[in-house]
Scaffold this motif. Sequence first.
Motif, short mmCIF file in Angstrom:
data_model
loop_
_atom_site.label_atom_id
_atom_site.label_comp_id
_atom_site.label_asym_id
_atom_site.label_seq_id
_atom_site.Cartn_x
_atom_site.Cartn_y
_atom_site.Cartn_z
N LEU A 16 0.96 -1.18 0.00
CA LEU A 16 -0.01 -0.17 0.13
C LEU A 16 0.79 1.32 -0.09
N SER A 17 2.08 1.10 0.75
CA SER A 17 2.95 2.30 0.29
C SER A 17 3.11 2.83 -0.89
N GLU A 18 3.11 1.75 -1.87
CA GLU A 18 3.32 2.34 -3.27
C GLU A 18 2.06 3.07 -3.77
N PHE A 19 0.96 2.98 -3.08
CA PHE A 19 -0.16 3.63 -3.65
C PHE A 19 -0.69 4.74 -2.79
N LEU A 20 -0.36 4.97 -1.67
CA LEU A 20 -0.75 5.99 -0.98
C LEU A 20 0.54 6.27 -0.15
N ASN A 21 0.44 7.69 0.06
CA ASN A 21 1.48 8.41 0.56
C ASN A 21 1.32 8.40 2.31
N ARG A 22 2.19 8.76 3.12
CA ARG A 22 2.07 8.52 4.56
C ARG A 22 1.21 9.59 4.98
N GLY A 23 0.27 9.27 5.74
CA GLY A 23 -0.98 10.27 6.41
C GLY A 23 -1.99 10.13 5.65
N GLU A 24 -2.17 9.71 4.16
CA GLU A 24 -3.35 9.63 3.51
C GLU A 24 -4.21 8.60 4.08
N VAL A 25 -5.59 8.91 3.79
CA VAL A 25 -6.70 7.80 4.04
C VAL A 25 -7.74 7.92 3.50
N ILE A 26 -8.06 6.58 3.05
CA ILE A 26 -9.42 6.26 2.31
C ILE A 26 -10.53 5.65 3.03
N LEU A 27 -11.57 6.09 3.25
CA LEU A 27 -12.63 5.41 4.00
C LEU A 27 -13.44 4.64 3.02
N ILE A 28 -13.83 3.41 3.52
CA ILE A 28 -14.71 2.46 2.85
C ILE A 28 -15.67 2.18 3.65
N SER A 29 -17.04 2.32 3.32
CA SER A 29 -18.13 1.96 3.89
C SER A 29 -18.60 0.83 3.82
N CYS A 30 -19.23 0.05 4.79
CA CYS A 30 -19.46 -1.41 4.66
C CYS A 30 -21.15 -1.65 5.02
N CYS A 31 -21.97 -2.14 4.37
CA CYS A 31 -23.52 -1.86 4.66
C CYS A 31 -24.06 -3.42 4.64
N ASN A 32 -25.37 -3.54 4.95
CA ASN A 32 -26.02 -4.53 5.27
C ASN A 32 -25.07 -5.70 6.21
N LEU A 33 -24.64 -5.39 7.41
CA LEU A 33 -23.89 -5.92 8.16
C LEU A 33 -24.65 -6.82 9.13
N GLY A 34 -25.86 -6.45 9.46
CA GLY A 34 -26.94 -6.86 10.63
C GLY A 34 -26.22 -6.55 11.93
#
Length: 348
Positions: free
Chosen positions: A4-22
Amino acid sequence: MGQLSEFLNRGEVILISCCNLGSFGSRYSVAALTTEGISWLNLDDAINASTDIGVTGIVATEKSCFVAIQGKNPRILSLGPDLRANGRFECKQAQDIHSLAERDGALYIVSTARNQVVSIGCEGSALFGEEKIAFTGAITKEDAIHLNSICFIDGGAMLVSMFGIKWRADARLGAIFDVSNGTKVHGNLGDPHSLTCLPNGVVGFCESLRSSFCLLEPGGGALRKARLSGYTRGCTFTGRHFVIGSSCYRSRSRSSASFKKMPACRDPHGNPWQRSSLYFLNPDLSTALHLDFTSYAREIYDVIFLGTRFTPSQLFRDAAARRIDAMHDEIRGTSEYLGLARYKRTSE
């Protein structure tokens, strides 16, 4: 996940929401992807595990992030620069919230159950005012067109995606519409989701049922596609790569409770409809990185790149193990409930 260090710089954040978890599983509804791997945001102070079942839409302003809570009590959480909940808005008009968008001091909410887009006031981290109807796609109190996604393109026009009519299986093919003039931007799409405004007027979206990520040139021009796997939903752009989510195929419809046949697959490495994934795509739409997300959640709804302007203060880093624990809690809770119900019937 050192790659992941090849695709994101230090300190960068991507959020992923997850649904229908019960229930139980809703405690882990938003994943944070960083150079250190995948973690869960700590939303324990804001999630009600007995009524919430996940998170759908996410949108970010300069200093605030807003997430839509899926469940019996639909509401919008406001997250501060540390990605901790610092406010909420209880929705009365909006039901079965899907996507969110922000523009000119207003937050726009896709109310899928009522075929509408509604808006509320938005200033800083505060959400206020009554819900005002910004668009109605069908006059019914039930999900008739599966209105699910919204974005604003240059010039301020609102685009929405929708597909299908609940009672007519032959009408499932979807389209993207320009609400400002009522025109169809692009049609004949298989379950379009996740409209995203990109640089130079390009619109990105997922054609979920066809396992694709698409780039649509301005004015409904040329359409470029990347064929991936699974039910693609959720997309963002880091400035270097497109990041796309894909989900396991849901065999049972949430709206009708009917069972759906899984699409055919001849992949010798296993059925991709039974896996969830994150894809990093190059600008030419070739795949640069494929991450298996199945051990974290089976369904991804939204993906958003926050850059470095948000720094999570509290994360659950043992993300996969926590998902397993939540699944065990769900099984135990269901077993206890069924046992109690059986006891009540036999004792009456």
